[in-house]
Design an enzyme around this catalytic site. Structure first.
Site, PDB file in Angstrom:
ATOM      1  N   LYS A   1      51.994 -20.796 -19.935  1.00  0.00           N
ATOM      2  CA  LYS A   1      50.838 -20.650 -19.050  1.00  0.00           C
ATOM      3  C   LYS A   1      49.531 -20.738 -19.841  1.00  0.00           C
ATOM      4  CE  LYS A   1      48.067 -19.759 -15.743  1.00  0.00           C
ATOM      5  NZ  LYS A   1      48.011 -18.906 -14.604  1.00  0.00           N
TER       6      LYS A   1
ATOM      7  N   CYS B   1      40.288 -18.574 -14.368  1.00  0.00           N
ATOM      8  CA  CYS B   1      41.405 -18.693 -15.320  1.00  0.00           C
ATOM      9  C   CYS B   1      41.005 -19.206 -16.696  1.00  0.00           C
ATOM     10  CB  CYS B   1      42.474 -19.622 -14.757  1.00  0.00           C
ATOM     11  SG  CYS B   1      43.321 -18.929 -13.340  1.00  0.00           S
TER      12      CYS B   1
HETATM   13  C1  UDX Z   1      43.171 -23.707 -13.336  1.00  0.00           C
HETATM   14  C2  UDX Z   1      44.442 -24.504 -13.637  1.00  0.00           C
HETATM   15  O1  UDX Z   1      44.202 -25.894 -13.371  1.00  0.00           O
HETATM   16  C3  UDX Z   1      45.599 -23.969 -12.802  1.00  0.00           C
HETATM   17  O2  UDX Z   1      46.791 -24.688 -13.149  1.00  0.00           O
HETATM   18  C4  UDX Z   1      45.770 -22.473 -13.078  1.00  0.00           C
HETATM   19  O3  UDX Z   1      46.765 -21.921 -12.272  1.00  0.00           O
HETATM   20  C5  UDX Z   1      44.474 -21.724 -12.820  1.00  0.00           C
HETATM   21  O4  UDX Z   1      43.417 -22.323 -13.591  1.00  0.00           O
HETATM   22  P1  UDX Z   1      41.400 -23.573 -11.351  1.00  0.00           P
HETATM   23  O5  UDX Z   1      40.815 -22.394 -12.046  1.00  0.00           O
HETATM   24  O6  UDX Z   1      41.597 -23.505  -9.870  1.00  0.00           O
HETATM   25  O7  UDX Z   1      42.842 -23.927 -11.966  1.00  0.00           O
HETATM   26  O8  UDX Z   1      40.435 -24.801 -11.684  1.00  0.00           O
HETATM   27  P2  UDX Z   1      40.590 -26.302 -12.203  1.00  0.00           P
HETATM   28  O9  UDX Z   1      40.688 -27.239 -11.080  1.00  0.00           O
HETATM   29  O10 UDX Z   1      41.616 -26.408 -13.255  1.00  0.00           O
HETATM   30  O11 UDX Z   1      39.113 -26.500 -12.853  1.00  0.00           O
HETATM   31  C6  UDX Z   1      38.675 -25.638 -13.920  1.00  0.00           C
HETATM   32  C7  UDX Z   1      37.288 -26.003 -14.360  1.00  0.00           C
HETATM   33  O12 UDX Z   1      37.269 -27.284 -14.978  1.00  0.00           O
HETATM   34  C8  UDX Z   1      36.250 -26.063 -13.238  1.00  0.00           C
HETATM   35  O13 UDX Z   1      35.043 -25.502 -13.677  1.00  0.00           O
HETATM   36  C9  UDX Z   1      36.090 -27.560 -12.975  1.00  0.00           C
HETATM   37  O14 UDX Z   1      34.865 -27.934 -12.431  1.00  0.00           O
HETATM   38  C10 UDX Z   1      36.257 -28.105 -14.382  1.00  0.00           C
HETATM   39  N1  UDX Z   1      36.709 -29.510 -14.411  1.00  0.00           N
HETATM   40  C11 UDX Z   1      37.945 -29.838 -13.964  1.00  0.00           C
HETATM   41  C12 UDX Z   1      35.861 -30.490 -14.916  1.00  0.00           C
HETATM   42  O15 UDX Z   1      34.715 -30.207 -15.336  1.00  0.00           O
HETATM   43  N2  UDX Z   1      36.303 -31.780 -14.983  1.00  0.00           N
HETATM   44  C13 UDX Z   1      37.562 -32.146 -14.557  1.00  0.00           C
HETATM   45  O16 UDX Z   1      37.901 -33.339 -14.668  1.00  0.00           O
HETATM   46  C14 UDX Z   1      38.392 -31.138 -14.029  1.00  0.00           C
END
Ligand code: UDX
Length: 429
Positions: free
Chosen positions: A205, A261
């Site tokens: 994880k 997360c």
């Molecule tokens: C994340 C993990 O993806 C997931 O598997 C875990 O269970 C929880 O943490 P989440 O917190 O919902 O999920 O967000 P995620 O979609 O992963 O995005 C995280 C951050 O990265 C956000 O701030 C988002 O804006 C940023 N991001 C994501 C980018 O800047 N560019 C991208 O291409 C993708």
């Protein structure tokens, strides 16, 4: 024990992970009871008030409650007494030193140990440090219960879709038969299963979230290099992401990464690595790089509007840490807004879903896109809500004091470049 097709499941913790897991498992036909330490949350759920916004979650909950597969209980003993599987979905907040705080997890395990029936399996979904499974087993104080670690990978905004279409199911237990039974609850025979030790499951994880955060830190650094060299980050990521070993997903440059997360998990893994004498320089760098990305956004606003932001009016589109959620925990938008305000700017912000409590009183939250533009010296796009990609400059630009627009998410159309006095994007000139 009931057949695996329809098991009795208890969920401890009706937060984001707990509710999505409860709704998903109930919709598969399991009989799910959900408990939370906050009675008002359970009262709300029993009155069909869902405490979080998550696409499709409220419908799933209503449907499962209607079908009789999902119940919410105030009393932990009633919730867990008949359960074959008890999922721990309580928070693991961050300690002052970055380590994950296990207080909620261990307290919940201790309470479950008082009421669980013999032969039940306690499944940890909360993100816990490597080695926590043994502490959880100790907290249970029972030898007739099984323990498993089953980390969740649900993304906010697409959590229900992710529940039914995961890339993999990971379960860690000292007994392979227990891992298999937990994995079978999801009824996804074609999805790869990683059945492993508790420590490996726990590390998987942290590894997934930390790797993704590092990937984004690297992309955001490349965006800065692109800006200064005349390259375009969009083409750069498209080009190197096509190498199958690298992959084109999770490559969009932005204002920095955040959410409930990534920051917490990267710090927790860093803290673990330090505590065992194998400090990770990569994780440290990923965190520093993310801070530098926030700073670069602020510097660029200053360069466009200033020099100096004292007395300037900045309009912000987006507060949540990404589109599709109302969650502002560790949102890059807030990190950047705070820095702008510290430099003397006044900030008006609009978000379609996120609401700031009184704790963020320095930001003026407005109810429409037009109010963000009104009187602004610069409008800054910080969250990639799809509705922002549909706004057009003709009626909005004339509302501004100075027609400067900076799109950190790359979602505004090219019409903005031609119509604005100055229009900038992350990762290109
Ligand atoms: C994340 C993990 O993806 C997931 O598997 C875990 O269970 C929880 O943490 P989440 O917190 O919902 O999920 O967000 P995620 O979609 O992963 O995005 C995280 C951050 O990265 C956000 O701030 C988002 O804006 C940023 N991001 C994501 C980018 O800047 N560019 C991208 O291409 C993708």
């Amino acid at each position: 024990m009931s057949s695996i097709k329809s098991s009795n499941v208890a969920i401890v913790g009706a937060g984001y992970v707990g509710l999505c897991t409860a709704a998903g498992l109930a919709s598969l036909g399991h009989r799910v009871t959900c408990y939370d330490i906050l009675p008002e949350k359970i009262d709300g759920l029993n009155a069909n008030v869902i405490p979080i916004f998550e696409e499709g979650l409220d419908e799933r909950i209503s449907q499962s409650v209607f079908e009789g597969n999902l119940k919410f209980h105030h009393d932990l003993d009633l919730a867990v007494a008949n359960a074959d599987f008890i999922f721990l979905c309580v928070p693991t907040p961050q300690n002052a030193d970055g380590a994950a705080d296990l207080t909620f997890v261990l307290n919940a395990a201790e309470s479950v140990g008082l009421f669980a029936k013999a032969g039940a399996t306690l499944v940890t979904k909360s993100t816990v440090p490597v080695g926590a499974a043994h502490r959880i087993a100790q907290a249970l104080s029972r030898t007739d219960l099984h323990v498993a670690s089953n980390p969740e990978f649900l993304r906010e905004g697409t959590a229900m879709k992710d529940f039914y279409n995961p890339d993999r199911i990971v379960v860690g237990s000292d007994e392979i038969s227990v891992s298999r039974r937990v994995a079978e609850l999801y009824q996804l025979p074609d999805v790869p299963m990683v059945l492993t030790s508790p420590a490996s499951a726990e590390l998987i994880k942290y590894a997934a979230n930390s790797f993704l955060a590092m990937k984004l830190s690297f992309v955001n650094e490349l965006a800065a290099i692109s800006e200064l060299t005349g390259a375009n980050i969009h083409d750069v990521t498209a080009g190197f992401g096509l190498d199958k070993r690298i992959g084109s997903m999770f490559m969009t440059a932005g204002p920095g990464w955040g959410g409930s997360c990534f920051p917490k998990d990267v710090r927790a893994l860093l803290s673990i690595s330090e505590s065992i004498g194998a400090p990770s320089t990569l994780l440290e760098a990923a965190l520093q790089s993310n801070e530098a990305t926030f700073r670069r956004v602020v510097e660029r606003v200053d360069r466009i509007v200033g020099p100096g932001l004292e007395g300037s009016s900045i309009g912000v589109l987006g507060l949540s840490f990404k589109a599709g959620t109302d969650d502002v925990r560790d949102s890059p938008a807030l990190a950047i807004i705070e820095r702008l305000i510290d430099r003397g700017a006044s900030v008006k912000a609009f978000d379609p879903k996120a609401r700031l409590g009184s704790s963020s009183s320095r930001v003026i939250q407005v109810g429409s896109v037009a109010e963000v533009f009104s009187g602004a010296d610069l409008v800054l796009v910080l969250t990639e809500w799809p509705e922002f990609s549909e706004i057009t400059p003709e009626l909005l630009l004339p509302l501004m004091r100075r027609q400067n627009v900076f799109d950190t998410r790359g979602i505004l159309t090219d019409a903005w470049r031609t119509k604005s006095h100055r229009f900038e994007r992350i990762g290109s000139l």
